[in-house]
Design an enzyme around this catalytic site. Structure first.
Site, PDB file in Angstrom:
ATOM      1  N   GLY A   1      60.469  99.447 -64.155  1.00  0.00           N
ATOM      2  CA  GLY A   1      59.900 100.571 -64.894  1.00  0.00           C
ATOM      3  C   GLY A   1      60.592 100.811 -66.219  1.00  0.00           C
ATOM      4  O   GLY A   1      61.630 100.231 -66.522  1.00  0.00           O
TER       5      GLY A   1
ATOM      6  N   MET B   1      61.942 112.443 -61.476  1.00  0.00           N
ATOM      7  CA  MET B   1      62.196 111.127 -60.905  1.00  0.00           C
ATOM      8  C   MET B   1      63.435 111.156 -60.020  1.00  0.00           C
ATOM      9  O   MET B   1      64.325 111.970 -60.209  1.00  0.00           O
ATOM     10  CB  MET B   1      62.369 110.125 -62.029  1.00  0.00           C
ATOM     11  CG  MET B   1      61.068 109.880 -62.755  1.00  0.00           C
ATOM     12  SD  MET B   1      61.337 109.057 -64.332  1.00  0.00           S
ATOM     13  CE  MET B   1      62.091 110.389 -65.255  1.00  0.00           C
TER      14      MET B   1
ATOM     15  N   ASP C   1      67.015 106.741 -62.827  1.00  0.00           N
ATOM     16  CA  ASP C   1      67.449 107.650 -61.755  1.00  0.00           C
ATOM     17  C   ASP C   1      68.958 107.742 -61.634  1.00  0.00           C
ATOM     18  O   ASP C   1      69.469 108.587 -60.901  1.00  0.00           O
ATOM     19  CB  ASP C   1      66.924 107.166 -60.390  1.00  0.00           C
ATOM     20  CG  ASP C   1      65.420 107.251 -60.280  1.00  0.00           C
ATOM     21  OD1 ASP C   1      64.777 107.747 -61.215  1.00  0.00           O
ATOM     22  OD2 ASP C   1      64.897 106.817 -59.240  1.00  0.00           O
TER      23      ASP C   1
ATOM     24  N   GLY D   1      66.271  97.110 -62.616  1.00  0.00           N
ATOM     25  CA  GLY D   1      66.768  97.983 -61.565  1.00  0.00           C
ATOM     26  C   GLY D   1      67.462  97.215 -60.449  1.00  0.00           C
ATOM     27  O   GLY D   1      67.872  96.063 -60.627  1.00  0.00           O
TER      28      GLY D   1
END
Lengths: 481, 481, 481, 481
Positions: free
Chosen positions: A120, A284, A241, A210
């Site tokens: 993302g 998020m 995050d 990620g």
């Protein structure tokens, strides 16, 4: 750690007096350097004579002083605080300090670097890309830098998926949100990826993504090793995050909190402007509540912050509804922040949803925001049918992810990219660059790939935070007795 | 540190292999806790029996777990990185970790707190004030909190200079720039200040200000001690320049860098839009160049960053003009950032200016911005009279200082204020709260008052930074031979 | 206008009753269309048969309805309000309405357009350029569009000063401040410019600049006519000061006011945070005070707004100092906004400064900001030597000019550019596109070149504004008797 | 309008020549003033002798010149453009110009004003409230001003719903989003409202709200008239959608477009960063597409803008999917903006949804955003199952409504509030203040209450806009033949 080791006379370090600061001395456990791997070529020629001098020493304008280069003994401590009166982590762990080395293990003229982004969006992605390109060119004269389009699958993609990048091509990227390289999820086919890398002659891979991407990078690193390839791979964790451990925080996180706070502001205004108004913001955070937590503390207008690390319940004594009702009666409104991973076990699932799994075999996430909005409405209508009530729900997710990095994150991304480059040309591979207690370090990729970073709800910090926000801990009634 | 102490077989910690991360172990020097002073009453009754239980334990909604409170042995390390192959700092220094204690040495019901702001503006001032008020009320039930108007002189000012503050009064302050309490410089009269504090019955003083304010707080602390008063004083360093040592950074700094970067953006646009255009931005920083440096690295559009820690010269080989001309020829424009303290020795002074001294006896600062702008214009006119040239000069100082804190700084100010309160009710005095390598700590006030925080131009970091910006080091020709 | 012409029975249109809205009818003076010139080729072939059909009619996705095209009779009124009880302007003036025409007088396939920017920066410049390029390509298929670098002098400059532009080249320009084409002042050499235009075969010139640029465009238009050239010239007024008449406002103005308001916010915070604090902001506006005025009304925190159109004096009865002192005593602080052209006659000039003239033969402007700051300091020190006092001065000029256009201005620039293009392909020349009472119109270039737009201090609007800000009119004491 | 009335010799006004601007003269139809009602007391004492002199004339600092006050004949034209070659609107319509009058029909000392906000949030609400309070106090010395809490129902609410407001109470409101007074929908009970107004002695009502609120204000006005009450009511239209006619635009609209554009930016970044990425943004606009349209034109990154005024279809020739596919193939991504009222007839409804009606008896709106997102996903999966595809959906509604007004809107709200006050003290009632072609005017409330403001898809403007965005008109195939 044995408190008897304290050399102060009083034994207890708390015995200071008011005449001024005092000192207490203790001994420390041994320190272990957790080192990062090296390229076969770097291991084969460890003598300085074989090494390439750092071209920064020949910079036309800048003359590096003796202290410029990182020395082999420069390390950073993983744990910068502990309880000297109880058992400390033993041994203490250290990492290599990041930065330029006087001698290179890699010849920049022969290097061929590939950059790839996966997963993302995150503020700062383009800055990292730009700085990798600019740093490789300007610091080390690497002339062959390529952007690989659309994630890992790009390595075995078409020629047009491999775009040559130079400083002119990346001009201004640090002011753009998103990733110019495009990003995708999935498409990880180890054999095809490594074959593609070899076929195109890349000697340095920079993978930005990620936790899945980091795990993929570990697999690629091991495949390089298995095949005996002299190709380095560096992972740059990208997780808005902030759910990656060991490093202080992930890039883009401060920017995300800034924008998240704006969404909370809006929810606060909506709540304040209504009669018995509730503002609800979903932020998020699937496995960790860092954005929710930080935005809550930055905003100071939040009445309740729900995160994945803490269970909550709606009904009954000590539940959310009871707490909310008291707040609304007292203040006339309330603001709730909920991380996307919170309350998953509370949301009713259809049989289909119970069976559904994501690509990793985990149960799929349901959207906590609309569910909670709906539950709030039903609760009020049932309990207080004659009183006005309003819930305004905001989901700012894609307005947060897509913004350019703020100044703090742009600086961070710059130092991160340069740290990565310095490490690669020094012959390191299978590593992640990142700040550890404020100092940029090199950490083994496999350690980072498995390090989680939950909000530690048993630590001082979270407990303290909860006391600051003054919200309940949602203990079930039994705990209250 | 003796490298022979290394327990790894290979001796040199650099000898990792490519089969995976490796470990090397060394021993560490002893650790000394640099403790903070305590109130006479705290020292007189050190037994837990006499202590007040922390009221957070009786919080209606939140039930602190066993790990909630900071234990007496919790410390943070001052140095989180070092060279294990050479002499390390011995002993290593630690500070007390900040946070709530299980037992208080101060009865909150009897407490009377006074807050004062001194010196120039800084983003986050009002957040610190608000959080002190909110924290004292909500965490500890302190009901008598006063804002002292207009700096230290307010302590011996009129009654209307002492304003009662409660959570309702400070609502929304964290979204306001400046200081609602008003601030002044000077007016430090030790006897009158302490007399005023005693006369009004204050038991806790929170002084928020720059290095002068911190030195004043040390003097007040010592006068309290001399008089045997049971009054605590806490210093909260406020310096937008980030020129205070030991703590990681000062509050408001990240916000300042954000806005400074916007000014640089504007200068960049002006330079780009002109033929042979130069954008010149003066940023805050009398003794240190941190804002200039961070904004330069965040912006990535700066060609030259001039700071007080590095001498520069205009004319001749290796000088600014030579460098600028090359940049302009190459790129068509250039952007210069200059910290206000840079180049002071280059600016011609009138006899009056040579004699003039500020309140501290230092020679007065001249304004480097207009001087440099003028010198640039004269240089070009003299050397390149037939070529177009434009200099646009921006001084964003008061647009930077006056903005509200961004999310990062708002969070920082919140944790800072709460750290201060937790320390005060634990009986500490003469201390400064602040993050040390990322963990909030308590540091003796007198240490912070003398700690400088220059940009270390002999350290890796600055050198590396210079290589990133690719600017000269302005060595005189002799150095180049 | 003769009020006896009113056909209502009561004569006075004010005689409405409370039973509902009422109507009064009057006759109006005749209306004159102030038309714009046309190209010789457009005049020579006025018959629809010879005209080129508008290619928009063949758009693949969009099918223009019958009402799409502007008809020859579509006009806009210059004066949208007047006093029906007194002499109205006679005749009323109208302009041609802007927009696409059904038949073109210019063959887009043969067109060759040149874009040039002159004078200072203004938010939206790059948007106008981008939209001219995109509109010419996408609406009309004009394939030869060039950007001329560095102002009028670029027309007789080198080949590299003429850069081919297409939609890909201008991608994202609307989000950039400044002008990618670069801009300069001066360099207006009519013969060389027109020779250069002819030599390069340009058939459409779009000149974006201030009043000097518009006067230059008139000269070019007349030279085209004198030489009988079939080349159109369109002026797009760029004046962040909004000092161009007839059109509603100039592009970039709303953005400038937005940023100016932020500077005022900062000055307000500085003033509020000091004892007897004054915030002083200098804003752009040499001959008109529009930015100062609009920013004052937007901000609502300004105590006094000084503009070129209104004289003021410092000392004595009714002067600025007297007013300021009362405000400071009442509120504790004050905020002053001064336009750069205000108070020029008050600032003492050296003999050199008296002699100095700018390129147009006008006396040079002195910087009112530092002068006023210094005068305020001297006044207070003289009159109130024992009271604290602070003046913080902000000059945000280059931070205002250089920002990208906000949404309002981006839309404006888009419609402006498209209006220009539609007019040019319809055969118009020597004109300016712009909104007149909200509707885009074509106005003769020579009318705009001489139209000033001072703040009308005799009109309701300014007087009313002054009453809103509650500031003095600085009438000398004699007027008060 | 008869073109033969033209007095120019050539008849056709298009016949200009290239020698310079030319003039053509025509006659105009008569002009009718559409007047606003007056209070019974104002009608009863129409002579100047009975009137109260405007207290602005006695302002201590400011001396209104002769031209300060609006004269009885000052009017503004409703239609500022028309086609002089065809039938013009006859008669032309004018409104009273807003502004201060020399003589008041209302004694400010006896006035008692009530302010109420109804309906949804809109940027600028608090500015309007603040300026009503400040203007009433400072311009006219009205000392009794009350805020009525929570919408129309507050008029018959408890005492605490009526809060006294003065300039100190509203300090800083213009920088806050939302409405401090709180707002609700519904609760309109005419008898109880008017009884409440009479019981509390209010003499001036300012109702700020949407079209329902305006219809309510008309009913209150008529009830006042029926009862012969000397109470004025003024409506200030608040509709972030800009769906109110006659006035140029509604307050808060420009701010909304600014934030909407940011959401589009985010969607654009998301789309650009994905393979075959689509960014989808839903914007406010139930009956009109103004926000969608303006944000589209401001952003310039939108491929398709769907509004309630234009039907569209998904499948088949000329449908959205076909168009999107072409765009994605050409550019690699696409951005869609959809107004909330668009496509309502396309969304499948359950039987319940078909029966459900809102308070006004209209069929309820379904959420077009998630529906369209889902349809896009299904379409791609069905048609292009082997190609990557991503849709990112953003609904920024509550982040748009809740922000403070930008500079443009703050100025607008200020002038709007002051216009309202000037009209009320002049004795007008049942009116709406607002800009008509740029000049503030007074319009009968009942006219505004029924005036719609759809995007006119048959006018030049929308057609032109569509050509700018280059999107389809979604004509069904049959239309294409």
């Amino acid at each position: 750690m044995d408190p008897t080791a304290a050399t102060s006379s009083g034994g207890n370090p708390a015995d200071a007096d008011a005449t001024g600061p005092t000192n207490t001395t203790v001994t420390l456990p041994p320190l272990t350097l957790r080192d990062v791997p090296r390229l076969p070529s770097a291991l084969a020629s460890p003598t300085p004579a074989a090494a390439v001098p750092n071209p920064i020493s020949r910079h036309p304008y800048f003359h590096p002083p003796a202290t410029f280069y990182i020395s082999p003994g420069d390390v950073t401590l993983r744990h910068a605080f502990f309880d000297i009166a109880s058992a400390a982590p033993s041994p203490l762990v250290a990492y290599r300090r990041a930065g330029p080395r006087g001698a290179l293990a890699v010849d920049p003229a022969a290097a061929r670097a590939a950059l790839v982004t996966c997963g993302g969006l995150c503020p700062g992605l383009n800055t990292v890309l730009r700085e990798l390109v600019v740093g490789l060119h300007e610091l080390y004269g690497v002339r062959h830098v390529f952007g690989v389009a659309a994630g890992y699958r790009g390595f075995y993609g078409a020629d047009e998926d491999h775009v040559r990048l130079d400083p002119a091509a990346v001009d201004g990227w640090h002011k753009k949100g998103g990733t110019v390289l495009k990003t995708t999820r999935g498409g990880f086919d180890l054999g095809k990826i490594v074959d593609g890398i070899v076929a195109r002659g890349y000697t340095q891979i920079y993978a930005i993504g990620g936790d899945g991407t980091m795990r993929g990078a570990v697999a690629i690193f091991q495949e390089f090793k298995r095949r005996g390839l002299n190709i380095s791979i560096t992972g740059i964790p990208k997780t808005v995050d902030n759910d990656i451990g060991i490093i202080d925080r992930s890039f883009g996180f401060q920017t995300a909190v800034e924008i998240a706070q704006q969404a909370i502001d809006a929810a606060h205004v909506e709540a304040l402007s209504a009669v018995n108004g509730v503002g609800l913001v979903k932020l998020m955070g699937r496995s960790t509540g860092h954005i929710a937590l930080h935005a809550t503390l930055s905003s100071r207008d939040v009445d309740c912050c729900l995160i994945p690390e803490v269970d909550f319940h709606l009904e009954g004594k000590g539940g959310l509804f009871e707490f909310l009702y008291e707040r609304i009666k007292k203040k006339g409104h309330a603001v709730i922040v909920v991380a996307e991973g919170a309350g998953q076990e509370l949301i009713p699932r259809t049989d289909d949803q119970k069976r559904e799994q994501d690509e990793s075999g985990n149960i799929v996430f349901l959207d906590v925001g609309p569910w909670l909005k709906s539950e709030l409405g039903r609760w009020w209508k049932r309990e207080h049918p004659n009183e006005l009530f309003t819930v305004k729900y905001i989901d700012p997710t894609y307005m947060i992810r897509a913004v350019p990095a703020n100044a703090t994150d742009n600086l961070y991304c710059t130092l991160l990219a340069h740290s990565a480059i310095h490490g690669v040309v020094a012959g390191f591979t299978g590593f992640v660059p990142g700040p550890v207690n404020g100092t940029y370090s090199y950490i083994p990729l496999e350690d980072v790939a498995v390090a989680k970073n939950p909000v530690d709800v048993n630590d001082h910090k979270w407990a303290w935070v909860r006391s600051v926000t003054n919200q309940p801990d949602f203990l079930k009634p039994k705990h209250n007795i």
